[in-house]
Design a protein around this motif. Structure first.
Motif, short mmCIF file in Angstrom:
data_model
loop_
_atom_site.label_atom_id
_atom_site.label_comp_id
_atom_site.label_asym_id
_atom_site.label_seq_id
_atom_site.Cartn_x
_atom_site.Cartn_y
_atom_site.Cartn_z
N PHE A 94 0.82 -1.21 0.00
CA PHE A 94 0.00 0.00 0.00
C PHE A 94 0.86 1.26 0.00
CE2 PHE A 94 -2.40 3.38 2.17
CZ PHE A 94 -3.47 3.48 1.29
N ALA A 95 1.95 1.23 0.77
CA ALA A 95 2.84 2.40 0.82
C ALA A 95 3.43 2.69 -0.56
CB ALA A 95 3.95 2.17 1.84
N MET A 96 3.76 1.64 -1.30
CA MET A 96 4.31 1.82 -2.65
C MET A 96 3.25 2.40 -3.58
SD MET A 96 6.72 -1.54 -3.20
CE MET A 96 5.45 -2.75 -2.84
N LEU A 97 2.03 1.90 -3.47
CA LEU A 97 0.93 2.41 -4.29
C LEU A 97 0.68 3.89 -4.00
CD1 LEU A 97 -1.48 2.08 -6.22
CD2 LEU A 97 -2.82 1.31 -4.26
N LEU A 98 0.63 4.22 -2.72
CA LEU A 98 0.35 5.60 -2.32
C LEU A 98 1.45 6.55 -2.78
CD1 LEU A 98 -1.55 7.47 -0.77
CD2 LEU A 98 -0.24 6.98 1.31
N SER A 99 2.70 6.15 -2.57
CA SER A 99 3.82 7.02 -2.97
C SER A 99 3.84 7.20 -4.48
CB SER A 99 5.15 6.44 -2.47
OG SER A 99 5.42 5.19 -3.09
N SER A 100 3.53 6.15 -5.23
CA SER A 100 3.51 6.25 -6.69
C SER A 100 2.42 7.20 -7.16
CB SER A 100 3.31 4.87 -7.31
OG SER A 100 4.37 4.01 -7.00
N CYS A 101 1.25 7.11 -6.53
CA CYS A 101 0.14 7.99 -6.91
C CYS A 101 0.47 9.45 -6.62
CB CYS A 101 -1.13 7.58 -6.18
SG CYS A 101 -1.82 6.00 -6.72
N VAL A 102 1.05 9.71 -5.44
CA VAL A 102 1.42 11.08 -5.07
C VAL A 102 2.48 11.61 -6.03
CG1 VAL A 102 2.50 12.51 -3.29
CG2 VAL A 102 0.82 10.78 -2.64
N ALA A 103 3.51 10.78 -6.29
CA ALA A 103 4.58 11.22 -7.18
C ALA A 103 4.07 11.49 -8.59
CB ALA A 103 5.68 10.16 -7.21
N LEU A 104 3.17 10.64 -9.07
CA LEU A 104 2.62 10.83 -10.42
C LEU A 104 1.80 12.11 -10.52
CD1 LEU A 104 2.10 9.81 -13.29
CD2 LEU A 104 0.16 8.52 -12.39
#
Length: 366
Positions: A94-104
């Motif tokens: 989940f942390a990877m998904l969240l960080s990817s969404c924020v970064a994108l």
């Protein structure tokens, strides 16, 4: 090379050697950072290397400039891949998904601003990528440092990190090689090379008003692709009994590879033809037709057939592959028909008219 952590961290986590996950992750960051150093030298001198290889100086200059500004992204990527594997082996996605969404969500306006508002061009695109990667690294780093779910796998940076490098490299180097041994992906690079060459020649000849030369490029690309793909397909089929050993020593894997080898051979041929026909589409300027063909072939034929074969007729993985392969075959057939019925004389005239109309419009705007 970061794939080594999938083995080391995954096994350590399964064995409840939780502190080793932190040690191996530090080890990966250190090792990959050192690997980035020679890569950085190649990127720094890329312009000169490309010129030596015969590339156009103006193209080489742009590529070299882009590579230099991409250096921050290189080092960030080394750290990011290590942190991703660390979390992945623990099932903390989940942390990877969240960080990817924020970064994108931040990358898109950042890239646009650097490229257009600050007029940095390709350098801005490279810098935005680096900043986005480092943002992901920071967010994952904070999560790992502060989250209670990572408490048992966190460790301090000690001498054990350096002592583990030899073990890490023992898995890292084969991991990198294994990534290059994905059969269809590796073969597709050959097909894509022919496709790119065909597309370039066709577009150049159509722009120059040489329909016969464009048609000759079509024939050359198709013939080269068919010959190469058939040779590779036959070799894979003939080696089907031993092909699985390239990936695993497990008898079940080897036997399954033997079973699906005919489909793999057909996929190689279809992917090769699809690549060159797509190149013809791009070179001819009728990508819209290619888009419609793609949608029809896969979403109306390939995917529905794959679902029926897999889940209704219970053919499982083979059923999925047959469905997608059928979609590719339909796409090849449709693109081949479009190519065969193309009037290259008319195509050349329309191409030049479009180019000159655009040129006149640009001059008028000026």
């Amino acid at each position: 090379m970061a794939g080594a952590l999938e083995t080391l961290c995954g096994q350590a986590y399964g064995a409840k050697q939780y502190r080793k996950l932190g040690t191996y992750t530090y080890c990966s960051v250190v090792a990959l950072t050192f690997v980035c150093l020679p890569v950085s030298l190649l990127w720094i001198f890329e312009e000169k290397l490309l010129v030596l290889l015969g590339q156009d100086p103006s193209v080489s200059k742009q590529a070299g400039r882009y590579s230099i500004f991409l250096l921050p992204a290189l080092f960030a990527y080394a750290v990011l891949k290590s942190l991703v594997r660390y979390l992945q082996t623990q099932g903390l996605t989940f942390a990877m998904l969240l960080s990817s969404c924020v970064a994108l969500s931040l990358h898109i306006p950042l890239c646009w601003s650097l490229v257009y508002k600050f007029e940095l061009g390709t350098a801005g695109a490279a810098l935005s990528l680096g900043l986005s990667y480092w943002l992901c690294v920071m967010m994952l780093g904070i999560y790992i440092k502060c989250s209670s779910v990572c408490e048992k796998t966190r460790s301090s940076f000690t001498i054990d990190v350096f002592l583990s490098i030899r073990e890490y490299m023992r898995f890292a180097v084969p991991s990198a090689i294994m990534a290059c041994l994905t059969t269809t992906s590796l073969h597709y690079l050959i097909s894509y090379g022919i496709s790119a060459a065909t597309s370039t020649r066709i577009s150049n000849e159509l722009g120059a008003g040489n329909p016969k030369a464009a048609q000759a490029a079509v024939y050359a690309g198709v013939i080269l692709t068919v010959v190469e793909a058939v040779i590779v397909g036959v070799i894979l089929f003939c080696c089907r009994s031993v092909l699985g050993y390239a990936y695993s020593n497990e008898k079940e894997v080897v036997d399954y590879m033997k079973e699906i080898a005919p489909l793999l051979s057909l996929s190689v041929v279809m992917d090769g033809l699809l690549a060159v026909l797509s190149g013809i589409s791009r070179g001819s300027g009728w990508q819209h037709l290619g888009g419609y063909v793609n949608l029809a072939a896969y979403y109306l034929v390939g995917i529905p057939l794959a679902l029926v074969l897999c889940f209704v007729l219970h053919l499982r993985g083979i059923g999925l592959w047959i469905g997608i392969l059928t979609g590719s075959a339909v796409q090849v057939l449709l693109l081949a028909l479009i190519t065969s019925f193309t009037n290259w004389q008319k195509q050349a005239i329309e191409t030049r008219e479009r180019i000159f109309e655009q040129t006149r419009a640009d001059n008028g705007s000026s």
